[in-house]
Write an enzyme that holds these catalytic residues in place. Structure first.
Site, short mmCIF file in Angstrom:
data_model
loop_
_atom_site.label_atom_id
_atom_site.label_comp_id
_atom_site.label_asym_id
_atom_site.label_seq_id
_atom_site.Cartn_x
_atom_site.Cartn_y
_atom_site.Cartn_z
N ASP A 235 0.90 -1.37 0.01
CA ASP A 235 0.23 0.04 -0.30
C ASP A 235 0.69 1.19 -0.45
O ASP A 235 2.06 0.89 1.09
CB ASP A 235 -1.28 0.33 1.51
CG ASP A 235 -1.82 1.09 1.60
OD1 ASP A 235 -2.42 0.89 0.54
OD2 ASP A 235 -2.13 1.70 2.09
N GLU A 286 14.45 -15.53 0.97
CA GLU A 286 14.99 -16.23 1.82
C GLU A 286 14.04 -17.46 1.36
O GLU A 286 14.13 -18.35 1.94
CB GLU A 286 14.70 -15.49 3.11
CG GLU A 286 15.97 -14.58 3.10
CD GLU A 286 15.87 -13.74 4.83
OE1 GLU A 286 14.39 -14.50 5.50
OE2 GLU A 286 15.95 -12.97 5.23
C1 NOJ Z 1 -4.32 3.12 -0.18
C2 NOJ Z 1 -5.71 1.93 -0.85
O1 NOJ Z 1 -5.86 0.90 -1.56
C3 NOJ Z 1 -6.74 2.78 -0.07
O2 NOJ Z 1 -7.87 2.31 0.26
C4 NOJ Z 1 -6.27 3.43 1.12
O3 NOJ Z 1 -7.25 4.09 1.62
C5 NOJ Z 1 -5.28 3.74 1.49
N1 NOJ Z 1 -3.95 3.90 0.58
C6 NOJ Z 1 -4.73 4.46 2.70
O4 NOJ Z 1 -4.05 3.47 2.79
#
Ligand code: NOJ
Length: 575
Positions: A235, A286
């Site tokens: 993310d 790993e």
């Molecule tokens: C990207 C994620 O896809 C989204 O849903 C989220 O709100 C933001 N990152 C923050 O984590």
């Protein structure tokens, strides 16, 4: 039979279920499955609810994996299911190594993984390294510790500006709206330091210059790798490292975006962020069994995206340039060419994606007649809503184009049913922090997160075992329920099944694209392996090439003509 079919279908004559790690090491199979995989994104809250609380869960997913096996996907990506107060639907984690009770338990996760692997489906989990929840033990410790303490150092605390420190350290805005800094009250009751949160105030950003943070995430990676996951979707992969001068910054657009400005924000695309993934790559290596990293990095070009997948970094990165392209032949040709060139140059596959849990569903988006600022969403007052028939025809054609391209493709749950964006959710149902942080000015992403319809005649379309779905499902989805579509050879679900099966049979994911010219400007035509693909992005029909057998068409052909908003896959007649 192709490699992928080998992997996905255990020999029916034996009871033995292949372990994926064994399978990928088997001679004659491709180890680098992620180069061509079709990966299905599951948004756990909205997939299937077995507990009856109205929110989807892990046992609900396990029980329905057969449907994904029948669809023919190679892997699933699970959006976060870790312990979380759910302020941002799980992208706000308190315990990275446990399952939130609303989704089940670690044993439920193990059962899901075992079932998926027994079907030959790989499992990627979502990792959220940019920020934690404010309820995370570390952040709670930071709040009670003193300024300058090691506990505070794990996050980004700074003194405010102004004589009393009453102004935020800089002008950065949260991606969900409002300032990106929140002031705390110190343990002695006085107004204190400010902490940075690129997203909601309940999502404080980690300080990735700290060795302790790096170590903790290595531990988290190993925790899931030891359990047997096949990889991670990372993310906000472009956001971990901030410009250490913390300069003021005003984005080009009115609405803050997840990134992608031509001149990157000082909190995105900092070059030191790549060191994090070089380090993680070594952790993954790993482990046996070909584990993969896929970055969520919103950047302004595919050349920049390719920086995330250099040979010692991640394996894949989302191709958001492709997602952001309109249904327009020239634009699509440009982004396809740029993508193949940029990713090939670093030895990585291109990925392709049209929908996810953050953007307006492509059955609506590709036919909007108004603007669509990413992440802002559309609501009941949106002026440019398309008619559903056009939206669906375009979505089917666009997906048929995408799934014919070499590389790896992502599918977002529900698109195989042709689900459209639920623009008309009632205000009181909305849950996206964007909606709250902008006082309703921006709708946010709830419209693409509505729980799936499984059975037309069941309560709540079979999504929940008795609860009230966490977002209301529109009545118009009754006719799109999976059970209705399963029986209909012309349904969107049947089209997806056929596309995935032909893609695998003809090994399109590992093929090569060669443009075929001479058609009108509204048409894209190319060959990949022994398949010829024609996508008509215009509104008028074009002649079907002669001497070919039609393998599939995304909508009914008009005799020898390919109608507008239609993609066909063809094979040249022998001789
Ligand atoms: C990207 C994620 O896809 C989204 O849903 C989220 O709100 C933001 N990152 C923050 O984590």
């Amino acid at each position: 039979m192709t490699v992928h079919q080998d992997l996905r279908r255990p020999d029916a004559s034996t009871d033995a279920v292949p372990d994926l790690d064994e399978t990928t090491r088997r001679p004659g199979t491709t180890a680098e499955w992620w180069r061509s995989a079709v990966i299905y994104q599951i948004y756990p809250r909205s997939f299937s609810d077995s507990s009856g609380d109205g929110i989807g869960d892990l046992p609900g997913i396990t029980a329905r994996l057969g449907a994904l096996d029948a669809l023919g996907v190679d892997a699933i990506w699970l959006s976060p299911f870790m312990t979380s107060p759910q302020k941002d639907a799980g992208y706000d984690v308190t315990d990275y190594c446990d399952v939130d009770p609303i989704f089940g338990t670690l044993s439920d996760f193990d059962a899901l993984l075992a079932r998926a692997h027994s079907l030959g489906i790989r499992v990627i989990v979502d990792l959220v390294p940019n920020h934690s929840s404010d309820q995370h033990e570390w952040f709670q410790q930071a709040l009670t510790a003193a300024p300058g303490s090691p506990e505070r150092a794990r996050y980004i605390f700074r003194e405010g500006k102004g004589p009393e420190g009453q102004e935020p350290p800089n002008n950065w805005q949260s991606i969900f709206g409002g300032p990106a800094w929140t002031r705390i009250t110190e343990a002695d009751g006085t107004p204190g330091q400010w902490y940075l949160h690129l997203f909601d105030s309940s999502q404080p950003d980690f300080d990735w210059s700290q060795e302790e943070v790096k170590q903790e995430f290595r531990r988290i990676l190993r925790f899931w790798l030891d359990r047997g996951v096949d990889g991670f979707r990372v993310d906000v992969a472009h956001g971990l490292v901030k410009d250490q001068d913390f300069p003021d910054y005003t984005p080009d657009a009115d609405a803050a975006s997840m990134g992608g400005e031509a001149t990157p924000a000082p909190y995105f695309e900092q070059s030191a962020v790549h060191e994090v993934y070089r380090d993680w790559r070594l952790v993954l290596e790993e482990y046996a069994g070909d584990r993969a990293l896929c970055g969520e990095a919103w950047v302004s070009s595919v050349e920049k995206a390719a920086l995330w997948v250099r040979p010692d970094e991640m394996h894949q990165t989302f191709n958001f340039q492709y997602l952001e392209a309109s249904w327009d032949a020239q634009q699509l040709r440009g982004v396809i060419n740029d993508s193949l060139r940029a990713f090939t140059a670093v030895g990585a596959p291109s990925t392709w994606v049209l929908s996810n849990h953050d953007v307006v569903r492509h059955a609506t988006r590709l036919a909007l007649t108004g603007e669509n600022p990413q992440g802002t969403g559309i609501g009941p007052d949106y002026p440019g809503l398309p008619d559903r028939e056009t939206g669906l025809a375009r979505a089917r054609a666009a997906t048929a184009l995408m799934l014919a391209l070499p590389g790896s493709a992502y599918i977002y749950q529900g698109e195989e049913l042709g689900l459209d964006e639920v623009h008309d959710l009632p205000d009181e149902a909305r849950q996206d922090p964007t909606w709250f942080r902008t006082a309703g000015e921006r709708y946010g992403r709830d419209g693409c997160r509505v729980p799936l319809p499984w059975a037309a005649d069941a309560d709540d379309f079979g999504f929940t075992a008795g609860g009230t779905p966490w977002l209301p499902q529109p009545e118009r989805w009754r006719g799109l329920a999976r059970d209705v579509q399963q029986a209909d050879p012309d349904s969107t679900l049947s089209l997806y099944r056929r596309m995935l099966s032909l893609r695998s049979e003809h090994d399109l994911g590992l093929g090569e694209l060669n443009w075929l010219g001479g058609r009108s400007e509204q048409v894209l035509m190319f060959s990949n392996q022994d398949v010829v693909v024609l996508a008509n992005t215009g509104t008028s029909s074009v002649p079907l090439p002669t001497g070919h057998e039609v393998l599939l068409a995304s909508s009914a052909l008009e005799g020898d003509e390919v109608p507008g908003d239609c993609t066909v896959w063809l094979r040249r007649h022998a001789g």
